[in-house]
Every structure is written in C-alpha cells, then in structure tokens.
Write an enzyme that holds these catalytic residues in place. Structure first.
Site, short mmCIF file in Angstrom:
data_model
loop_
_atom_site.label_atom_id
_atom_site.label_comp_id
_atom_site.label_asym_id
_atom_site.label_seq_id
_atom_site.Cartn_x
_atom_site.Cartn_y
_atom_site.Cartn_z
N GLU A 155 0.84 -1.21 0.00
CA GLU A 155 0.00 0.00 0.00
C GLU A 155 0.87 1.25 0.00
O GLU A 155 1.30 1.72 1.06
CB GLU A 155 -0.87 0.04 1.27
CG GLU A 155 -1.83 -1.12 1.37
CD GLU A 155 -3.03 -0.74 2.22
OE1 GLU A 155 -4.15 -0.83 1.72
OE2 GLU A 155 -2.83 -0.32 3.37
N GLY A 161 -6.33 6.74 0.01
CA GLY A 161 -7.35 7.78 0.18
C GLY A 161 -7.16 9.00 -0.71
O GLY A 161 -7.77 10.04 -0.49
#
Ligand code: PGA
Length: 233
Positions: A155, A161
C-alpha cells in the site's frame, strides 16, 4: 483472490451488522475470499461467507494495557485474521518497527493469519523503483518470512485515500519482487475502486486487494468482489 475491506474508524456496531447482512446476500456465491476489518467495537461473529478480521491487536492474551485489545477479546468472536503495520498506525499512531515486529511474533505464534502492510511515501517513490524496494525490504527485516499464514499488502502511502494509484507496471514490478522475496501472496491497496480493480487484479503477481474508502458501502464493495470473480486466476 482475496478481497479485503478496511473500515478504519468508520461504522458503528449496528451499522456494521447491517452492512454485513447486505454484503452476505450480494457475495454469498463468490469464489473470492472476502474479509472485512471493522473497528474493534464492531467485531462480531461471522455470519457465513464474509470473514471478519481485526484492524489491530496488542501483543498479549490480556493484561494491563489500557485502550488495547488482545487475543482473548477476539477469540470470543472466532477472529483469525489481523491487519498489522498499516501506514496509519505507523505514521499517525507512531507505531514503531519494534512494536509491529512484537505483534507479528506474538500473533504468528498464535497462528493467526496476518495481513502485513508495507508501503513507501511519495518522496521515496520519486527517488525511483530501487529505493522503493529497498524501503519495503527494510519494513520486512524484523519479520519472520518463514511464517506460513501471512500475506503482504503493498500500500503506497501516497495512494491511500487520494485517488492516485501507481501505474499497473509499477504495481506488478513491486508485487513480483515482494512475492519473490517473501514467497507470500501480495495484495495491492490504495485507492482501489470498482473502476480500477479489474486492471489491478489482472497483474500476474497480485493476489488480491485491500480496500478502504470503496469498502464502506456494501453494494460498492460487492461490485469489487464480483469483478474479482470475473478476473479470477
Ligand atoms: P483507500 O485505503 O482504499 O481508501 O485508499 C486503503 C487502505 O488504507 O487500506
């Protein structure tokens, strides 16, 4: 393929229960492995298809660790999967490499499945692929790669986000290297949504996705699961 949803600090106990009831109906015949990580107050017994995991655990069975939960609290719900090393825990909650390694050691002894997150920030990404991989390797240095029951979640912090993702080539390159290094399945996480998940899952070395924002609505998350079923390798 594994499709995992991380709720972070979203949803109540009631909201999670309603979500799970809806999701169960939508994914009951899926061939993908579906896991969700609700907040600690909303961990609950598995209904049927969807596995429930926990976002964090302190490395203890029980004890005097105010504000934390340990093995005893999740055993009550039959929880068998834990997310460790998420960048929000590392960077916002100041979790050290040492504490993450202690958690890994403790929960690998308990034979829990560990979803272990690694990922670089934008500055490292901009210094090039070699630097990225060196950084990720370092995040795995204190982790026993011989432990069988764990998967890696790659990630990139700058993709979480933000709506940005690495290119497919970049995802494949890193996933392949991580897979070679660890011998584990590699998930990708960071702005995964129904629109990009087919391409991401089509990469040879990617075995699943870890989804934040797009996991919060059951119908949208179910869409991702359906697409995973279609890509299914
Ligand atoms: P995102 O989060 O899908 O909202 O980018 C991913 C994660 O933090 O696991």
């Amino acid at each position: 393929l594994i499709v995992a949803g991380n709720f972070k600090t979203f949803k109540t106990r009631k909201g999670t229960r309603e979500y799970l009831e809806e999701l169960e109906k939508l994914v009951s015949d899926s061939k993908s492995e579906v896991v969700v990580f609700p907040p600690a107050t909303a961990i609950q017994d598995r209904i049927e298809k969807v596995e429930i995991g926990t976002q964090n655990l302190y490395p203890t069975k029980n004890g005097a660790f105010t504000g934390e939960i340990g093995l005893e609290q999740i055993e009550e719900f039959g929880i068998k999967t834990v997310l460790l090393g998420h960048s929000e825990r590392r960077d916002i909650l100041n979790e050290s490499e040492d504490l993450i390694a202690q958690k890994f050691r403790f929960y690998s002894k308990e034979k829990l499945r560990i979803v272990f997150c690694v990922g670089e920030n934008l500055e490292i990404r901009e210094s090039g692929e070699d630097e990225v991989f060196k950084f990720l390797q370092n995040q795995l240095i204190n982790i026993n790669l011989d432990y069988e029951n764990f998967v890696i979640a790659y990630e990139p912090i700058w993709a979480i986000g933000t709506g940005f993702t690495p290119t497919l080539e970049q995802i494949e390159t890193i996933a392949k290297k991580l897979k070679e290094l660890t011998g584990k399945d590699v998930l990708y996480g960071g702005s995964v949504k129904p629109e990009n998940v087919a391409d991401i899952l089509s990469q040879k070395s990617v075995s699943g996705v870890l989804v934040g924002g797009a996991s919060l609505k059951a119908d949208q998350f179910a869409k991702i699961v359906k697409i995973a079923d279609e890509v299914s390798k």
